[in-house]
Design a protein around this motif. Structure first.
Motif, PDB file in Angstrom:
ATOM      1  N   LEU A 156       0.827  -1.214   0.000  1.00 56.52           N
ATOM      2  CA  LEU A 156       0.000   0.000   0.000  1.00 56.52           C
ATOM      3  C   LEU A 156       0.860   1.261   0.000  1.00 56.52           C
ATOM      4  O   LEU A 156       0.575   2.219  -0.734  1.00 56.52           O
ATOM      5  N   ALA A 157       1.908   1.261   0.810  1.00 54.94           N
ATOM      6  CA  ALA A 157       2.794   2.427   0.854  1.00 54.94           C
ATOM      7  C   ALA A 157       3.465   2.637  -0.503  1.00 54.94           C
ATOM      8  O   ALA A 157       3.566   3.769  -1.000  1.00 54.94           O
ATOM      9  N   GLY A 158       3.922   1.537  -1.106  1.00 53.27           N
ATOM     10  CA  GLY A 158       4.582   1.637  -2.402  1.00 53.27           C
ATOM     11  C   GLY A 158       3.654   2.136  -3.494  1.00 53.27           C
ATOM     12  O   GLY A 158       4.029   3.003  -4.298  1.00 53.27           O
ATOM     13  N   ALA A 159       2.443   1.609  -3.529  1.00 53.65           N
ATOM     14  CA  ALA A 159       1.482   2.026  -4.555  1.00 53.65           C
ATOM     15  C   ALA A 159       1.071   3.482  -4.372  1.00 53.65           C
ATOM     16  O   ALA A 159       0.901   4.220  -5.350  1.00 53.65           O
ATOM     17  N   ALA A 160       0.908   3.898  -3.116  1.00 52.67           N
ATOM     18  CA  ALA A 160       0.558   5.297  -2.852  1.00 52.67           C
ATOM     19  C   ALA A 160       1.661   6.225  -3.359  1.00 52.67           C
ATOM     20  O   ALA A 160       1.381   7.289  -3.939  1.00 52.67           O
ATOM     21  N   LEU A 161       2.910   5.823  -3.156  1.00 49.70           N
ATOM     22  CA  LEU A 161       4.036   6.623  -3.649  1.00 49.70           C
ATOM     23  C   LEU A 161       4.020   6.699  -5.174  1.00 49.70           C
ATOM     24  O   LEU A 161       4.184   7.779  -5.761  1.00 49.70           O
ATOM     25  N   LEU A 162       3.805   5.562  -5.839  1.00 54.68           N
ATOM     26  CA  LEU A 162       3.793   5.545  -7.307  1.00 54.68           C
ATOM     27  C   LEU A 162       2.636   6.372  -7.866  1.00 54.68           C
ATOM     28  O   LEU A 162       2.792   7.082  -8.869  1.00 54.68           O
ATOM     29  N   VAL A 268      -4.522  -6.581 -15.055  1.00 52.43           N
ATOM     30  CA  VAL A 268      -5.192  -5.585 -14.222  1.00 52.43           C
ATOM     31  C   VAL A 268      -4.825  -4.163 -14.646  1.00 52.43           C
ATOM     32  O   VAL A 268      -5.674  -3.270 -14.678  1.00 52.43           O
ATOM     33  N   LYS A 269      -3.549  -3.949 -14.987  1.00 51.60           N
ATOM     34  CA  LYS A 269      -3.115  -2.602 -15.364  1.00 51.60           C
ATOM     35  C   LYS A 269      -3.535  -2.225 -16.783  1.00 51.60           C
ATOM     36  O   LYS A 269      -3.988  -1.107 -17.032  1.00 51.60           O
ATOM     37  N   GLN A 270      -3.382  -3.158 -17.730  1.00 50.26           N
ATOM     38  CA  GLN A 270      -3.600  -2.828 -19.133  1.00 50.26           C
ATOM     39  C   GLN A 270      -5.045  -3.029 -19.581  1.00 50.26           C
ATOM     40  O   GLN A 270      -5.552  -2.261 -20.390  1.00 50.26           O
ATOM     41  N   ILE A 271      -5.693  -4.066 -19.093  1.00 47.97           N
ATOM     42  CA  ILE A 271      -7.063  -4.373 -19.535  1.00 47.97           C
ATOM     43  C   ILE A 271      -8.097  -3.741 -18.601  1.00 47.97           C
ATOM     44  O   ILE A 271      -9.029  -3.072 -19.048  1.00 47.97           O
ATOM     45  N   ALA A 272      -7.930  -3.956 -17.286  1.00 49.09           N
ATOM     46  CA  ALA A 272      -8.863  -3.341 -16.329  1.00 49.09           C
ATOM     47  C   ALA A 272      -8.575  -1.855 -16.136  1.00 49.09           C
ATOM     48  O   ALA A 272      -9.432  -1.124 -15.629  1.00 49.09           O
ATOM     49  N   GLU A 273      -7.371  -1.413 -16.527  1.00 46.29           N
ATOM     50  CA  GLU A 273      -6.962  -0.006 -16.469  1.00 46.29           C
ATOM     51  C   GLU A 273      -7.098   0.582 -15.062  1.00 46.29           C
ATOM     52  O   GLU A 273      -7.628   1.679 -14.867  1.00 46.29           O
ATOM     53  N   LEU A 274      -6.599  -0.159 -14.087  1.00 51.51           N
ATOM     54  CA  LEU A 274      -6.626   0.322 -12.710  1.00 51.51           C
ATOM     55  C   LEU A 274      -5.374   1.135 -12.408  1.00 51.51           C
ATOM     56  O   LEU A 274      -4.322   0.944 -13.024  1.00 51.51           O
ATOM     57  N   SER A 275      -5.477   2.026 -11.433  1.00 54.32           N
ATOM     58  CA  SER A 275      -4.322   2.811 -11.000  1.00 54.32           C
ATOM     59  C   SER A 275      -3.401   1.930 -10.157  1.00 54.32           C
ATOM     60  O   SER A 275      -3.748   0.804  -9.791  1.00 54.32           O
ATOM     61  N   PHE A 276      -2.215   2.459  -9.828  1.00 53.24           N
ATOM     62  CA  PHE A 276      -1.299   1.713  -8.971  1.00 53.24           C
ATOM     63  C   PHE A 276      -1.959   1.387  -7.634  1.00 53.24           C
ATOM     64  O   PHE A 276      -1.820   0.275  -7.110  1.00 53.24           O
ATOM     65  N   LEU A 277      -2.673   2.362  -7.072  1.00 54.55           N
ATOM     66  CA  LEU A 277      -3.273   2.151  -5.755  1.00 54.55           C
ATOM     67  C   LEU A 277      -4.424   1.153  -5.826  1.00 54.55           C
ATOM     68  O   LEU A 277      -4.583   0.312  -4.924  1.00 54.55           O
ATOM     69  N   GLU A 278      -5.225   1.222  -6.886  1.00 59.31           N
ATOM     70  CA  GLU A 278      -6.302   0.233  -7.049  1.00 59.31           C
ATOM     71  C   GLU A 278      -5.718  -1.161  -7.228  1.00 59.31           C
ATOM     72  O   GLU A 278      -6.225  -2.145  -6.663  1.00 59.31           O
ATOM     73  N   TRP A 279      -4.640  -1.255  -8.005  1.00 59.60           N
ATOM     74  CA  TRP A 279      -3.936  -2.538  -8.157  1.00 59.60           C
ATOM     75  C   TRP A 279      -3.441  -3.034  -6.804  1.00 59.60           C
ATOM     76  O   TRP A 279      -3.555  -4.216  -6.473  1.00 59.60           O
ATOM     77  N   ALA A 280      -2.890  -2.100  -6.014  1.00 65.05           N
ATOM     78  CA  ALA A 280      -2.351  -2.474  -4.703  1.00 65.05           C
ATOM     79  C   ALA A 280      -3.438  -3.000  -3.781  1.00 65.05           C
ATOM     80  O   ALA A 280      -3.220  -3.948  -3.018  1.00 65.05           O
TER      81      ALA A 280
END
Length: 432
Positions: A156-162, A268-280
């Motif tokens: 979570l911390a890493g995704a929030a930073l990204l 998840v990133k390319q097809i669902a198009e979620l953000s880093f935090l949503e992925w996290a």
């Protein structure tokens, strides 16, 4: 071993494990997204989760000789942990520079994973000595829950930073105006700079983990009965008493899993198009699923036995990839991830307890080395199959659905084989 020593070792193992999972959350969890960000390659993002580990497993064939030379499981584990600690800042440097061939990242990731894979074999052997048999299931279940929480916090911390990279980049570019190279990096490639920060943090927490590995109290002459077997001898031993038949099913299951699992992040990133935090958050839900299920799994292992747990785990894991293919809705994916986490926790605990049972103590390191090579060799083969399918199709929802459904079918076939093996009984080592 005295009770106070056992308690000390269990405490050190738990602290080491939590900080190790901080590293996993900051570093290797983000490797696929790092490849996606730097190269835009869906296939590369999947293979970075398997190929480096396979290369590491080849190196770990020499673990028995390594342990024999050091005359200590603990020294071998600590050496490998130091190696991982060094690799993290090197990966950070690559991210900070922002340009490098993909093979350089694969090479660094291979050495990084070698620290875990090579160290994992003597660590398992050491835990077999330090954790008494009657408390293994309970201890590893409780330890696993704490480890999942550590990974959750780091992810979570890493995704929030990204996710905040673009927002904070102007401020930090101005702050580092006295250092033109860093200022330019924040201006032109802020996400990669954030990856560099994550990999640096991974090195710091792995250093703490290494300290607590060093604090373990290993029995005197722990490796005195350690036997170094050649690959052919180890294979022959595993075939004795039907052990290879059971372990072969585990190896085949790795193949089935890796047809689809390594490509989930790209999906998840390319097809669902979620953000880093949503992925996290999906990763977090997966870890929460593992934490929720591990106590239930340990209770089944104690009450109904490891064989039942193996069957339940395999059956529950079979449909998971197909669930991913049904929808890209974030809420739906969250439910699918919860199920995935619960099922993988059940399977992992069953496999770990079983491997501790079927390997004799004096031969455990050699046998684990061969088994691990077979497991990851099979897993990489599965990822190559999934990658080949994906590479020959448009990178759309249908292409990912094909590899996920293929993985489900393969898991189902291996589960049927496991159920057949289950009827013949679980082989047990001569002494544990």
């Amino acid at each position: 071993m005295k009770a106070v020593t056992v308690r000390h070792n269990l405490r050190c193992s738990t602290i080491d494990g939590v900080f190790y999972m901080f590293m996993v959350g900051f570093a290797e969890t983000f490797f696929p997204l790092f490849i996606l960000t730097m190269f835009g390659s869906e296939v590369g993002s999947g293979l970075v989760a398997t190929v480096p580990i396979m290369l590491a497993t080849i190196v770990q064939l020499f673990v028995p000789q390594f342990v024999h030379a050091l005359r200590s499981y603990k020294r071998a584990v600590v050496f490998c942990a130091v190696l991982q600690t060094i690799m993290c800042p090197l990966l950070a440097l690559v991210a900070l520079v922002g340009t490098a061939p993909m093979w350089v990242i694969f090479l660094l990731a291979s050495v990084y994973h070698a620290g875990a894979v090579v160290g994992g074999t003597p660590w398992t052997a050491m835990m077999g000595l330090l954790v008494p048999g009657p408390v293994r299931a309970t201890f590893f279940a409780k330890r696993s829950r704490m480890l999942q929480l550590g990974a959750i916090a780091a992810v979570l911390a890493g995704a929030a930073l990204l996710d905040s990279a673009e927002k904070i980049s102007p401020t930090l570019a101005n702050f580092f105006s006295w250092w033109p190279w860093i200022s330019q990096a924040w201006t032109t490639r802020p996400v990669l700079v954030c990856f560099a920060i994550l990999f640096t943090l991974a090195g710091v927490v792995r250093a703490v983990s290494t300290l607590y590995l060093h604090k373990h109290i290993e029995p005197a002459n722990a490796t005195a009965g350690h036997r170094t077997l050649s690959v052919s001898e180890a294979t022959t031993r595993l075939r004795h008493d039907g052990r290879w038949r059971l372990l072969g099913v585990f190896i085949l299951f790795s193949f089935a899993m890796m047809i689809g699992s390594p490509f989930w992040a790209a999906y998840v990133k390319q097809i669902a198009e979620l953000s880093f935090l949503e992925w996290a958050w999906l990763i977090v839900i997966w870890y929460l699923g593992k934490a929720l299920a591990v106590s239930w799994a340990a209770e089944i292992a104690q009450r109904r036995g490891k064989r039942k747990l193996l069957i339940y785990g395999a059956i529950l894991m079979t449909p998971v990839p197909a669930l991913w293919a049904l929808s890209t809705d974030p809420i739906y994916l969250a439910v699918a991830q919860l199920i995935a986490g619960m099922t993988i926790a059940t399977w992992e605990l069953a496999v770990m307890l079983t491997t501790l049972e079927v390997f004799d103590e004096d031969e455990r390191t050699s046998l684990l080395s061969v088994y691990t090579l077979g497991q990851w060799g099979s897993g990489v083969s599965g990822s190559f199959v999934g990658g080949a399918i994906l590479d020959r199709m448009p990178k759309d929802h249908f292409a990912f659905s094909v590899i996920f459904i293929a993985s489900t079918i393969a898991r189902g076939l291996v589960t049927l084989l496991l159920m057949r093996t289950h009827r013949s009984g679980l082989p047990v080592a001569k002494k544990n």
